[in-house]
Design an enzyme around this catalytic site. Structure first.
Site, PDB file in Angstrom:
ATOM      1  N   GLU A 184       1.698  10.340   1.019  1.00 35.63           N
ATOM      2  CA  GLU A 184       2.266   9.005   1.177  1.00 35.63           C
ATOM      3  C   GLU A 184       3.325   9.047   2.279  1.00 35.63           C
ATOM      4  O   GLU A 184       3.864  10.108   2.597  1.00 35.63           O
ATOM      5  CB  GLU A 184       2.958   8.547  -0.120  1.00 35.63           C
ATOM      6  CG  GLU A 184       2.053   8.492  -1.332  1.00 35.63           C
ATOM      7  CD  GLU A 184       2.765   7.985  -2.592  1.00 35.63           C
ATOM      8  OE1 GLU A 184       2.158   7.196  -3.310  1.00 35.63           O
ATOM      9  OE2 GLU A 184       3.915   8.385  -2.859  1.00 35.63           O
ATOM     10  N   ASP A 214      11.123   3.292  -1.749  1.00 38.66           N
ATOM     11  CA  ASP A 214      11.117   3.780  -0.357  1.00 38.66           C
ATOM     12  C   ASP A 214      11.930   2.950   0.650  1.00 38.66           C
ATOM     13  O   ASP A 214      11.813   1.721   0.648  1.00 38.66           O
ATOM     14  CB  ASP A 214       9.697   3.775   0.207  1.00 38.66           C
ATOM     15  CG  ASP A 214       8.667   4.321  -0.742  1.00 38.66           C
ATOM     16  OD1 ASP A 214       9.035   4.809  -1.815  1.00 38.66           O
ATOM     17  OD2 ASP A 214       7.481   4.247  -0.398  1.00 38.66           O
TER      18      ASP A 214
HETATM   19  C1  FRU Z   1       5.898   5.934  -2.264  1.00 35.62           C
HETATM   20  C2  FRU Z   1       5.015   4.751  -2.578  1.00 35.62           C
HETATM   21  C3  FRU Z   1       4.230   4.325  -1.357  1.00 35.62           C
HETATM   22  C4  FRU Z   1       3.937   2.877  -1.630  1.00 35.62           C
HETATM   23  C5  FRU Z   1       5.189   2.450  -2.340  1.00 35.62           C
HETATM   24  C6  FRU Z   1       4.975   1.406  -3.396  1.00 35.62           C
HETATM   25  O1  FRU Z   1       7.007   6.046  -3.078  1.00 35.62           O
HETATM   26  O2  FRU Z   1       4.158   5.058  -3.650  1.00 35.62           O
HETATM   27  O3  FRU Z   1       3.088   5.105  -1.101  1.00 35.62           O
HETATM   28  O4  FRU Z   1       3.703   2.159  -0.463  1.00 35.62           O
HETATM   29  O5  FRU Z   1       5.761   3.587  -2.922  1.00 35.62           O
HETATM   30  O6  FRU Z   1       6.184   0.900  -3.868  1.00 35.62           O
END
Ligand code: FRU
Length: 534
Positions: free
Chosen positions: A241, A59
């Protein structure tokens, strides 16, 4: 090349528009001398989509603008090209196109991983964490406790802050963490905070499993719960998310609405990770869906920001100056369904092209449209145009190295569309191809098909389904803008009303674009821009 001729070409059979000009550069034509890594580097490292030099990225996080620079942080694991203990990597750019990778921003302590979050420029030092000279940058992120995760307890995730007094280069974790304790929800993460100018407060949106939660603060350290949104609304095929929440003007009016962006995994538009959005109003406490938009969500199940498989966890920049006024978005150009298996070494993953989001209103209904940021245009090195081209059967638009299809923007309009299947195809000499286009029946849809695009067998989730974006009935005309960068296609349909982003891995670069239709196609204002970004 700027075309001086405005030809209207009518060809039935095979028509070559931009074929056989300058020789194709040696890019990607690796010989046996090159190591596997070198070949992948040449073939698969994007030219202008951000990738870390090595390691794993997911992300985008904490994006803010300050002093002429766009900052991008991201979920990063430097020691391998699969997901691992999460850090925040850091890159900066003056134009969101050319990026410079900076030293690591945030490190995990022991098993306390630094998950996704956001950052603001605390200009008035409301946090008191400043030094009286620089505006402190405050980051909020989810502290994910990997030890607790192993113990299978609920309170694995909490929200922590860190601050920087040197524009995000070095950070200190706040001693008073957590700023939001876990309240008994296992998936409780990805805080996006911003300044709410209308209600004069800091606000935050947080993903809490099957809903988004709102909080407010006066000092970025004490957060008060306000409300939640989304249980049983929109797509819920997976965990919610990475939300985002902002006020935006309706194009061409003085009306403002609030937009909630909500990523989820799995359960996306075409499987795996996906990004949906909602439009409504916010009274400083509660978000209420616009009634017309609510109807659409019910009818369509979800309204997607991107219908391709590879735009996830996208959120928008904070602190863009009012004089600029744009709402700027960037996503992770991959999908949890196969992200850790894509054939790239020693890095994995790229970001999408940064996009400007705009809210439009048509027939009383609001839509969030996305278009590539205008900064990309300054890298156009060569332009070829064709006023019009018509043909039936198979039509070759570009062939033989006239255009470097590994970094290009292609635009065209289609008119007088019939009830037909219009298939555009990018192909190479190895017989590999990526197809996209419009299936223009009463159940019309856009599609991307990468089932023959080269390396696909690293995951059976990668190419088994043709991605589709439903349109409404038989289309009469269509406008396409397409961005190509070695391993990605980003399709902006009808000025960004529908977007599809997908990645692909041919064994050699695509060098030809053709289109086929049974009843004939009319293409107008074909513009092919070569980009030069190295
Ligand atoms: C989304 C996610 C988020 C989390 C991160 C962990 O892709 O699963 O929810 O904070 O990646 O790397």
């Amino acid at each position: 090349m700027k075309s001086t001729k405005h030809l209207s070409l009518v060809f039935y059979g095979t028509l070559m528009l931009f074929a056989g000009f300058t020789p194709y550069s040696a890019m990607g034509q690796a010989t046996g001398v090159l190591k596997k890594e070198a070949t992948e580097e040449q073939l698969y490292r994007p030219n202008f989509h951000y990738t870390p030099k090595k390691g794993w990225m997911n992300d985008p996080n904490g994006m803010f603008y300050s002093n002429g620079k766009y900052h991008l942080f991201y979920q990063y694991y430097p020691n391998d090209n699969v997901w691992g203990p999460m850090h925040w990597g850091h890159a900066v750019s003056k134009d969101m196109i050319k990026w410079e990778e900076l030293p690591m921003a945030l490190y995990p302590d022991n098993q306390k991983y630094i998950f996704s979050g956001s950052a603001v420029v605390d200009t008035k030092n409301t946090s008191g964490l400043g030094n009286g000279k620089e505006a402190p940058i405050i980051a909020i992120y989810t502290m994910h406790d990997a030890d607790k995760e192993k113990q299978n307890v609920i309170d694995v995730e909490q929200q922590d802050i860190a601050y920087s007094l040197d524009e995000g280069i070095t950070w200190k974790k706040f001693e008073g963490n957590p700023v939001i304790k876990n309240s008994g929800i296992r998936d409780f993460r990805d805080p996006k905070m911003s300044w709410d100018e209308t209600h004069q407060q800091w606000i935050m949106i947080l993903a809490a499993q099957d809903r988004a939660q709102f909080y407010k603060s006066t000092n970025l350290k004490n957060w008060e719960y306000l409300s939640d949104f989304g249980k049983n609304i929109g797509a819920h095929g997976g965990v919610w998310e990475c939300p985002d929440f902002f006020q935006i003007k309706v194009q061409g009016t003085n009306e403002s609405k609030w937009v909630l962006i909500q990523n989820l995994n799995p359960g996306g538009a075409n499987g795996g990770s996906g990004v949906q959005y909602f439009v409504g109003d916010f009274d400083g406490k509660t978000f209420t869906l616009d009634p017309q938009f609510a109807k659409r969500v019910t009818e369509e199940n979800a309204v997607w920001l991107d219908y391709g498989k590879d735009n996830y966890a996208g959120v928008t920049w904070n602190n863009i100056p009012n004089a600029d006024g744009r709402r700027l978005f960037i996503g992770w150009m991959s999908n949890w369904a196969y992200a850790e298996k894509v054939p790239t070494t020693p890095w994995r993953s790229a970001t999408t092209i940064p996009r400007e989001l705009q809210l439009i209103k048509k027939a009383n209904d609001y839509s969030l449209i996305s278009n590539p940021v205008k900064e990309i245009n300054k890298y156009i090195s060569k332009t070829m145009t064709k006023k019009s081209a018509k043909g039936k059967g198979s039509l070759t638009l570009v062939e033989g190295g006239k255009v470097d299809l590994t970094q290009a923007i292609i635009e065209f309009n289609l008119k007088n569309l019939r009830q037909d299947n219009y298939i555009f195809m990018l192909s190479n000499k190895a017989g590999e191809s990526l197809s996209f286009g419009i299936n223009n029946s009463s159940d019309s849809y856009l599609f991307v098909d990468r089932s023959k695009s080269g390396r696909i067998d690293f995951s059976d989730k990668f190419a088994s389904v043709i991605s589709k974006a439903n349109l409404k009935g038989i289309q009469k005309e269509a406008v396409f803008k397409i961005i190509l960068d070695k391993t990605s296609i980003e399709i902006f349909y009808n000025n960004g009303e529908k977007v599809m982003t997908e990645i692909f891995f041919p064994t050699q670069p695509f060098t030809k674009i053709s289109v086929s239709s049974n009843q004939g196609i009319e293409i107008y204002n074909l513009v092919i821009n070569d980009l030069s970004i190295k």
